[in-house]
Design a protein around this motif. Structure first.
Motif, PDB file in Angstrom:
ATOM      1  N   ASP A 122      -0.871   3.865   2.615  1.00  0.00           N
ATOM      2  CA  ASP A 122      -2.125   4.625   2.649  1.00  0.00           C
ATOM      3  C   ASP A 122      -3.044   4.152   1.531  1.00  0.00           C
ATOM      4  O   ASP A 122      -2.598   3.960   0.393  1.00  0.00           O
ATOM      5  N   PRO A 123      -4.334   3.984   1.805  1.00  0.00           N
ATOM      6  CA  PRO A 123      -5.262   3.511   0.766  1.00  0.00           C
ATOM      7  C   PRO A 123      -5.448   4.527  -0.353  1.00  0.00           C
ATOM      8  O   PRO A 123      -5.525   5.730  -0.109  1.00  0.00           O
ATOM      9  N   ILE A 124      -5.498   4.037  -1.581  1.00  0.00           N
ATOM     10  CA  ILE A 124      -5.704   4.889  -2.750  1.00  0.00           C
ATOM     11  C   ILE A 124      -7.164   4.777  -3.185  1.00  0.00           C
ATOM     12  O   ILE A 124      -7.621   3.687  -3.539  1.00  0.00           O
ATOM     13  N   PRO A 125      -7.905   5.865  -3.170  1.00  0.00           N
ATOM     14  CA  PRO A 125      -9.296   5.799  -3.653  1.00  0.00           C
ATOM     15  C   PRO A 125      -9.322   5.410  -5.131  1.00  0.00           C
ATOM     16  O   PRO A 125      -8.467   5.819  -5.904  1.00  0.00           O
ATOM     17  N   ASP A 126     -10.302   4.576  -5.507  1.00  0.00           N
ATOM     18  CA  ASP A 126     -10.437   4.251  -6.914  1.00  0.00           C
ATOM     19  C   ASP A 126     -11.170   5.385  -7.626  1.00  0.00           C
ATOM     20  O   ASP A 126     -11.464   6.422  -7.023  1.00  0.00           O
ATOM     21  N   LYS A 127     -11.468   5.185  -8.887  1.00  0.00           N
ATOM     22  CA  LYS A 127     -12.058   6.262  -9.680  1.00  0.00           C
ATOM     23  C   LYS A 127     -13.423   6.694  -9.154  1.00  0.00           C
ATOM     24  O   LYS A 127     -13.840   7.843  -9.327  1.00  0.00           O
ATOM     25  N   SER A 128     -14.113   5.787  -8.459  1.00  0.00           N
ATOM     26  CA  SER A 128     -15.425   6.124  -7.897  1.00  0.00           C
ATOM     27  C   SER A 128     -15.317   6.698  -6.491  1.00  0.00           C
ATOM     28  O   SER A 128     -16.327   7.026  -5.871  1.00  0.00           O
ATOM     29  N   GLY A 129     -14.074   6.802  -5.978  1.00  0.00           N
ATOM     30  CA  GLY A 129     -13.875   7.370  -4.645  1.00  0.00           C
ATOM     31  C   GLY A 129     -13.862   6.363  -3.525  1.00  0.00           C
ATOM     32  O   GLY A 129     -13.760   6.735  -2.353  1.00  0.00           O
ATOM     33  N   GLN A 130     -13.950   5.073  -3.851  1.00  0.00           N
ATOM     34  CA  GLN A 130     -13.969   4.031  -2.830  1.00  0.00           C
ATOM     35  C   GLN A 130     -12.557   3.570  -2.500  1.00  0.00           C
ATOM     36  O   GLN A 130     -11.671   3.563  -3.349  1.00  0.00           O
ATOM     37  N   THR A 131     -12.365   3.178  -1.238  1.00  0.00           N
ATOM     38  CA  THR A 131     -11.076   2.626  -0.822  1.00  0.00           C
ATOM     39  C   THR A 131     -11.290   1.246  -0.229  1.00  0.00           C
ATOM     40  O   THR A 131     -12.375   0.918   0.254  1.00  0.00           O
ATOM     41  N   ARG A 132     -10.239   0.452  -0.250  1.00  0.00           N
ATOM     42  CA  ARG A 132     -10.313  -0.903   0.294  1.00  0.00           C
ATOM     43  C   ARG A 132     -10.371  -0.844   1.813  1.00  0.00           C
ATOM     44  O   ARG A 132      -9.581  -0.150   2.454  1.00  0.00           O
ATOM     45  N   ALA A 133     -11.338  -1.548   2.393  1.00  0.00           N
ATOM     46  CA  ALA A 133     -11.447  -1.588   3.847  1.00  0.00           C
ATOM     47  C   ALA A 133     -10.255  -2.346   4.422  1.00  0.00           C
ATOM     48  O   ALA A 133      -9.865  -3.391   3.905  1.00  0.00           O
ATOM     49  N   ALA A 134      -9.670  -1.814   5.482  1.00  0.00           N
ATOM     50  CA  ALA A 134      -8.514  -2.446   6.097  1.00  0.00           C
ATOM     51  C   ALA A 134      -8.710  -2.510   7.603  1.00  0.00           C
ATOM     52  O   ALA A 134      -9.278  -1.601   8.209  1.00  0.00           O
ATOM     53  N   SER A 135      -8.260  -3.599   8.197  1.00  0.00           N
ATOM     54  CA  SER A 135      -8.343  -3.763   9.649  1.00  0.00           C
ATOM     55  C   SER A 135      -6.927  -3.757  10.198  1.00  0.00           C
ATOM     56  O   SER A 135      -6.126  -4.643   9.879  1.00  0.00           O
ATOM     57  N   SER A 136      -6.605  -2.764  10.978  1.00  0.00           N
ATOM     58  CA  SER A 136      -5.255  -2.665  11.519  1.00  0.00           C
ATOM     59  C   SER A 136      -5.295  -2.015  12.890  1.00  0.00           C
ATOM     60  O   SER A 136      -6.330  -1.514  13.332  1.00  0.00           O
ATOM     61  N   ARG A 137      -4.178  -2.014  13.557  1.00  0.00           N
ATOM     62  CA  ARG A 137      -4.042  -1.366  14.861  1.00  0.00           C
ATOM     63  C   ARG A 137      -2.642  -0.775  14.957  1.00  0.00           C
ATOM     64  O   ARG A 137      -1.728  -1.189  14.231  1.00  0.00           O
ATOM     65  N   PRO A 138      -2.437   0.177  15.851  1.00  0.00           N
ATOM     66  CA  PRO A 138      -1.092   0.744  15.994  1.00  0.00           C
ATOM     67  C   PRO A 138      -0.127  -0.301  16.547  1.00  0.00           C
ATOM     68  O   PRO A 138      -0.506  -1.129  17.393  1.00  0.00           O
ATOM     69  N   LEU A 139       1.097  -0.268  16.099  1.00  0.00           N
ATOM     70  CA  LEU A 139       2.124  -1.154  16.639  1.00  0.00           C
ATOM     71  C   LEU A 139       2.266  -0.944  18.145  1.00  0.00           C
ATOM     72  O   LEU A 139       2.557  -1.886  18.887  1.00  0.00           O
ATOM     73  N   SER A 140       2.035   0.273  18.597  1.00  0.00           N
ATOM     74  CA  SER A 140       2.159   0.589  20.024  1.00  0.00           C
ATOM     75  C   SER A 140       1.148  -0.172  20.882  1.00  0.00           C
ATOM     76  O   SER A 140       1.321  -0.293  22.096  1.00  0.00           O
ATOM     77  N   ALA A 141       0.079  -0.701  20.266  1.00  0.00           N
ATOM     78  CA  ALA A 141      -0.935  -1.446  21.008  1.00  0.00           C
ATOM     79  C   ALA A 141      -0.595  -2.927  21.124  1.00  0.00           C
ATOM     80  O   ALA A 141      -1.323  -3.682  21.777  1.00  0.00           O
ATOM     81  N   CYS A 142       0.487  -3.352  20.502  1.00  0.00           N
ATOM     82  CA  CYS A 142       0.875  -4.762  20.534  1.00  0.00           C
ATOM     83  C   CYS A 142       1.607  -5.105  21.829  1.00  0.00           C
ATOM     84  O   CYS A 142       2.156  -4.237  22.511  1.00  0.00           O
ATOM     85  N   ALA A 143       1.639  -6.393  22.145  1.00  0.00           N
ATOM     86  CA  ALA A 143       2.301  -6.878  23.352  1.00  0.00           C
ATOM     87  C   ALA A 143       3.510  -7.734  22.978  1.00  0.00           C
ATOM     88  O   ALA A 143       3.657  -8.162  21.828  1.00  0.00           O
ATOM     89  N   MET A 144       4.359  -7.973  23.966  1.00  0.00           N
ATOM     90  CA  MET A 144       5.545  -8.791  23.733  1.00  0.00           C
ATOM     91  C   MET A 144       5.153 -10.161  23.188  1.00  0.00           C
ATOM     92  O   MET A 144       4.230 -10.797  23.690  1.00  0.00           O
ATOM     93  N   GLY A 145       5.828 -10.577  22.131  1.00  0.00           N
ATOM     94  CA  GLY A 145       5.555 -11.863  21.508  1.00  0.00           C
ATOM     95  C   GLY A 145       4.618 -11.794  20.327  1.00  0.00           C
ATOM     96  O   GLY A 145       4.501 -12.771  19.575  1.00  0.00           O
ATOM     97  N   ASP A 146       3.947 -10.663  20.137  1.00  0.00           N
ATOM     98  CA  ASP A 146       3.026 -10.535  19.008  1.00  0.00           C
ATOM     99  C   ASP A 146       3.771 -10.594  17.682  1.00  0.00           C
ATOM    100  O   ASP A 146       4.833  -9.980  17.523  1.00  0.00           O
ATOM    101  N   LYS A 147       3.205 -11.325  16.738  1.00  0.00           N
ATOM    102  CA  LYS A 147       3.752 -11.395  15.378  1.00  0.00           C
ATOM    103  C   LYS A 147       2.760 -10.699  14.457  1.00  0.00           C
ATOM    104  O   LYS A 147       1.584 -11.056  14.430  1.00  0.00           O
ATOM    105  N   THR A 148       3.236  -9.728  13.729  1.00  0.00           N
ATOM    106  CA  THR A 148       2.350  -8.903  12.929  1.00  0.00           C
ATOM    107  C   THR A 148       2.918  -8.673  11.529  1.00  0.00           C
ATOM    108  O   THR A 148       4.059  -9.054  11.237  1.00  0.00           O
TER     109      THR A 148
END
Length: 222
Positions: A130-156
């Motif tokens: 889970d992202p930790i807000p910094d002292k100014s309240g900002q969090t690091r942007a992350a691009s992800s998807r649920p594992l359930s949305a992956c297909a056979m053969g996907d490497k993640t």
């Protein structure tokens, strides 16, 4: 200083609003998350609205004001830094620290939290990803998807485990399903609503689609 109850409501609202496509939290869902009755939640929302921490429409959802979001983000920062400290420094198991951080987050001072943050090297995520807000309240942007949305053969690469229940975290750890590990989807059966995945260095394990939906991943490589 806000009371423990107020802080718990604000933190829950922040999570629910951020997860909602509309940016609003529902009263029934809020009550369920906090383990209170709808009437109790309604009374607290009225109190938070009077304090200009939330806005609540009569027949609509609940949103945090700027003041409310800042307060909620501060609680969330404390919670996730404490979880990280308990795992990294005190070597507690990641399946137990959520409840411990819940107890500590209301008592620790800004001075101590800033010291913990510095000691840990200003981490951007907690042990569960889970992202930790910094002292100014900002969090690091992350691009992800649920594992359930992956297909056979996907490497993640696993980046987050959303379920904080000890039993699920224990199961995940036994099968190597922890942030940072590389995962391969070996099989996926939509009819059975399950998928076979393998964490690097571990045996394959079948996951129900619902369980896989609690795990966030990003594109990985060999």
């Amino acid at each position: 200083m806000a009371t423990e109850t107020v802080e718990n409501y604000l933190k829950a609202l922040l999570t629910l609003c951020d997860e909602s496509p509309t940016g609003e939290a529902g009263l029934v869902r809020l009550a369920a998350v906090l383990g209170v009755t709808k009437g109790t939640a309604t009374s607290m929302i009225k109190r938070l609205a009077e304090g200009k921490l939330v806005k609540a429409e009569r027949y609509g959802g609940i949103t945090l004001t700027g003041k409310g979001r800042r307060a909620a983000t501060d609680v969330l920062r404390r919670h996730r830094l404490l979880e990280t400290f308990l795992v990294r420094t005190l070597k507690l198991d990641w399946s137990t620290v959520h409840a411990e951080a819940e107890r500590l987050e209301h008592a620790v001072s800004p001075l101590v939290i800033d010291a913990i943050d510095a000691l840990l090297g200003h981490p951007s995520v907690d042990p569960h990803g889970d992202p930790i807000p910094d002292k100014s309240g900002q969090t690091r942007a992350a691009s992800s998807r649920p594992l359930s949305a992956c297909a056979m053969g996907d490497k993640t690469r696993l980046v987050r485990v959303a379920d904080q229940e000890g039993a699920f975290l224990g199961f995940a750890a036994r099968h190597g399903l922890m942030p940072g590990v590389r995962l391969t989807v070996l099989d996926a059966d939509p009819q059975a609503q399950s998928m076979l995945v393998q964490a690097q260095g571990h045996d394959p394990v079948w996951l129900a689609t619902a369980a896989a939906g609690k795990i966030a991943v990003e594109a990985g490589s060999d």
